[in-house]
Design a protein around this motif. Sequence first.
Motif, short mmCIF file in Angstrom:
data_model
loop_
_atom_site.label_atom_id
_atom_site.label_comp_id
_atom_site.label_asym_id
_atom_site.label_seq_id
_atom_site.Cartn_x
_atom_site.Cartn_y
_atom_site.Cartn_z
N ALA A 144 -4.70 -7.02 11.79
CA ALA A 144 -5.72 -7.98 12.20
C ALA A 144 -6.96 -7.86 11.33
CB ALA A 144 -6.08 -7.77 13.67
N ALA A 145 -7.33 -6.63 10.97
CA ALA A 145 -8.52 -6.41 10.14
C ALA A 145 -8.32 -6.91 8.72
CB ALA A 145 -8.88 -4.93 10.13
N ARG A 146 -7.08 -7.14 8.33
CA ARG A 146 -6.81 -7.72 7.01
C ARG A 146 -6.87 -9.25 7.06
NH1 ARG A 146 -1.67 -3.91 6.42
NH2 ARG A 146 -2.67 -2.03 5.59
N ARG A 147 -6.90 -9.79 8.27
CA ARG A 147 -6.91 -11.24 8.44
C ARG A 147 -8.25 -11.77 8.94
NH1 ARG A 147 -1.89 -13.87 8.69
NH2 ARG A 147 -0.11 -12.49 8.39
N ILE A 148 -8.99 -10.93 9.69
CA ILE A 148 -10.22 -11.39 10.33
C ILE A 148 -11.34 -10.39 10.06
CG2 ILE A 148 -11.31 -12.05 12.51
CD1 ILE A 148 -8.43 -12.30 13.66
N ALA A 149 -12.47 -10.89 9.58
CA ALA A 149 -13.67 -10.07 9.39
C ALA A 149 -14.76 -10.59 10.31
CB ALA A 149 -14.13 -10.11 7.94
N LEU A 150 -15.48 -9.67 10.97
CA LEU A 150 -16.56 -10.05 11.88
C LEU A 150 -17.85 -9.39 11.44
CD1 LEU A 150 -17.75 -11.16 14.60
CD2 LEU A 150 -17.05 -8.96 15.60
N LEU A 151 -18.92 -10.18 11.37
CA LEU A 151 -20.27 -9.65 11.19
C LEU A 151 -21.02 -9.93 12.48
CD1 LEU A 151 -22.38 -8.28 9.45
CD2 LEU A 151 -22.99 -10.53 8.53
N PRO A 152 -21.27 -8.90 13.31
CA PRO A 152 -21.98 -9.12 14.57
C PRO A 152 -23.45 -9.43 14.34
CG PRO A 152 -21.58 -6.78 14.24
CD PRO A 152 -20.87 -7.49 13.12
N GLN A 153 -24.13 -9.78 15.40
CA GLN A 153 -25.52 -10.19 15.28
C GLN A 153 -26.43 -9.04 14.85
OE1 GLN A 153 -27.06 -12.13 18.77
NE2 GLN A 153 -29.14 -12.23 17.98
N SER A 154 -26.20 -7.85 15.37
CA SER A 154 -27.04 -6.69 15.03
C SER A 154 -26.16 -5.54 14.60
CB SER A 154 -27.89 -6.29 16.25
OG SER A 154 -28.72 -7.36 16.66
N VAL A 179 -20.78 -1.64 1.34
CA VAL A 179 -19.81 -2.65 0.91
C VAL A 179 -18.40 -2.05 0.82
CG1 VAL A 179 -19.22 -4.33 -0.88
CG2 VAL A 179 -21.62 -3.92 -0.31
N ARG A 180 -18.33 -0.78 0.45
CA ARG A 180 -17.02 -0.12 0.35
C ARG A 180 -16.32 -0.03 1.71
NH1 ARG A 180 -16.37 3.37 -4.40
NH2 ARG A 180 -15.29 4.93 -3.13
N PHE A 181 -17.09 -0.02 2.80
CA PHE A 181 -16.48 0.02 4.13
C PHE A 181 -15.56 -1.18 4.34
CE2 PHE A 181 -20.18 2.71 5.66
CZ PHE A 181 -19.40 3.85 5.84
N GLY A 182 -15.85 -2.29 3.67
CA GLY A 182 -15.02 -3.47 3.83
C GLY A 182 -13.59 -3.28 3.36
N ARG A 183 -13.34 -2.24 2.59
CA ARG A 183 -11.99 -2.01 2.06
C ARG A 183 -11.14 -1.11 2.94
NH1 ARG A 183 -10.24 -5.75 -0.36
NH2 ARG A 183 -8.64 -4.43 -1.30
N HIS A 184 -11.71 -0.57 4.01
CA HIS A 184 -10.96 0.36 4.86
C HIS A 184 -9.66 -0.22 5.41
CE1 HIS A 184 -14.34 3.49 5.82
NE2 HIS A 184 -14.14 3.32 4.53
N PRO A 185 -9.61 -1.49 5.84
CA PRO A 185 -8.33 -1.99 6.36
C PRO A 185 -7.21 -2.02 5.34
CG PRO A 185 -10.15 -3.41 7.03
CD PRO A 185 -10.69 -2.47 6.00
N HIS A 186 -7.55 -1.95 4.07
CA HIS A 186 -6.54 -2.04 3.01
C HIS A 186 -6.07 -0.67 2.55
CE1 HIS A 186 -7.33 -6.38 2.52
NE2 HIS A 186 -8.59 -6.05 2.75
N GLN A 187 -6.58 0.39 3.16
CA GLN A 187 -6.24 1.74 2.74
C GLN A 187 -5.40 2.45 3.80
OE1 GLN A 187 -10.08 3.40 1.91
NE2 GLN A 187 -10.28 2.32 -0.03
N SER A 188 -4.69 3.46 3.35
CA SER A 188 -3.85 4.26 4.25
C SER A 188 -3.63 5.62 3.60
CB SER A 188 -2.50 3.57 4.49
OG SER A 188 -1.76 3.51 3.27
N VAL A 189 -2.85 6.44 4.24
CA VAL A 189 -2.53 7.76 3.67
C VAL A 189 -1.85 7.59 2.32
CG1 VAL A 189 -1.17 9.85 3.98
CG2 VAL A 189 -2.37 8.85 5.93
N LEU A 190 -1.01 6.57 2.21
CA LEU A 190 -0.27 6.35 0.96
C LEU A 190 -1.01 5.45 -0.02
CD1 LEU A 190 3.32 5.84 2.43
CD2 LEU A 190 2.30 7.93 1.49
N ARG A 191 -2.09 4.84 0.41
CA ARG A 191 -2.85 3.97 -0.48
C ARG A 191 -4.32 4.33 -0.39
NH1 ARG A 191 -6.10 -0.14 -1.15
NH2 ARG A 191 -5.70 -1.79 -2.68
N GLN A 192 -4.78 5.11 -1.34
CA GLN A 192 -6.17 5.53 -1.39
C GLN A 192 -6.97 4.54 -2.23
OE1 GLN A 192 -7.35 8.28 0.45
NE2 GLN A 192 -5.32 7.98 1.34
N TRP A 193 -8.20 4.88 -2.52
CA TRP A 193 -9.08 4.00 -3.29
C TRP A 193 -8.45 3.63 -4.62
CZ3 TRP A 193 -13.12 1.55 -1.33
CH2 TRP A 193 -13.97 0.87 -2.21
#
Length: 265
Positions: free
Chosen positions: A79-89, A102-116
């Motif tokens: 779901a995090a690879r399909r939907i991004a939310l920016l809350p009000q605060s 900005v790097r936090f935005g890449r977390h959904p695309h990473q895993s144990v087998l796929r690092q930076w």
Amino acid sequence: MSARPPGLEVAGLHVGYPNRPVVHGADVTVEAGQVAAIVGPNGCGKSTLLRSLARLHRPASGTVRASGVDVWALGRREAARRIALLPQSPLAPEGVTVSGLVRFGRHPHQSVLRQWSREDERAVREAMEATATVEFAGEPLARLSGGQRQRCWLAMVLAQETPLVLLDEPTSALDLGHVVDVLELVRDITAGGRTVVMVLHDLSAAARYADTVVAMKDGRVLAQGPPAETVDSALVKELYEVEADVVAGPSDGAPVVVPRSRSGG
């Protein structure tokens, strides 16, 4: 060849809390690559609807589909690879730099087998270039102005590279110049085919920058469609209980809402 599914399809959505329904049978469709603005008075259910689209508030009934896929049937990472939310605060870790955020935005695309990876570096670089935040890369987020910080948060959302982007009052507490900057950036987000759904309080801004306006009151969708066909004096009266003139903007013809004085003076 089948037509591309809409960017967002909401059907019969009921959302609420124990003994307190908030959203009543909402139906919303937003075409892929368009901007939709949810508008309406305070407490009408705008943010609750957005939270349900973002999988933060499970609906009692109804469906939410992003690019044809039921979002509530997805796992959290998918779901995090399909939907991004920016809350009000949004809250950032203390001392985080802009590039770190900005790097936090890449977390959904990473895993144990796929690092930076180089792909992550590319996504972060392109997001910062698109939001004109490269010059702030090493700066602590907390040192920036409100408008600069909002561009950095949008960069994080862009780096997530989702087809659906949800923004809860992205112009809140910004001055006019930064409001224009942010809303023009929102328009740019759709250039690559992304769909944006945002909650806005300013009906004139919604009419100028959105392809579709979704008007809510008392938890129900009263009207939706292109601003020029949807925003008129009758709608303003029904939503906000004020008399207003709705005129065409001189530069682009977009509806501009001009409230009338209650005193008639």
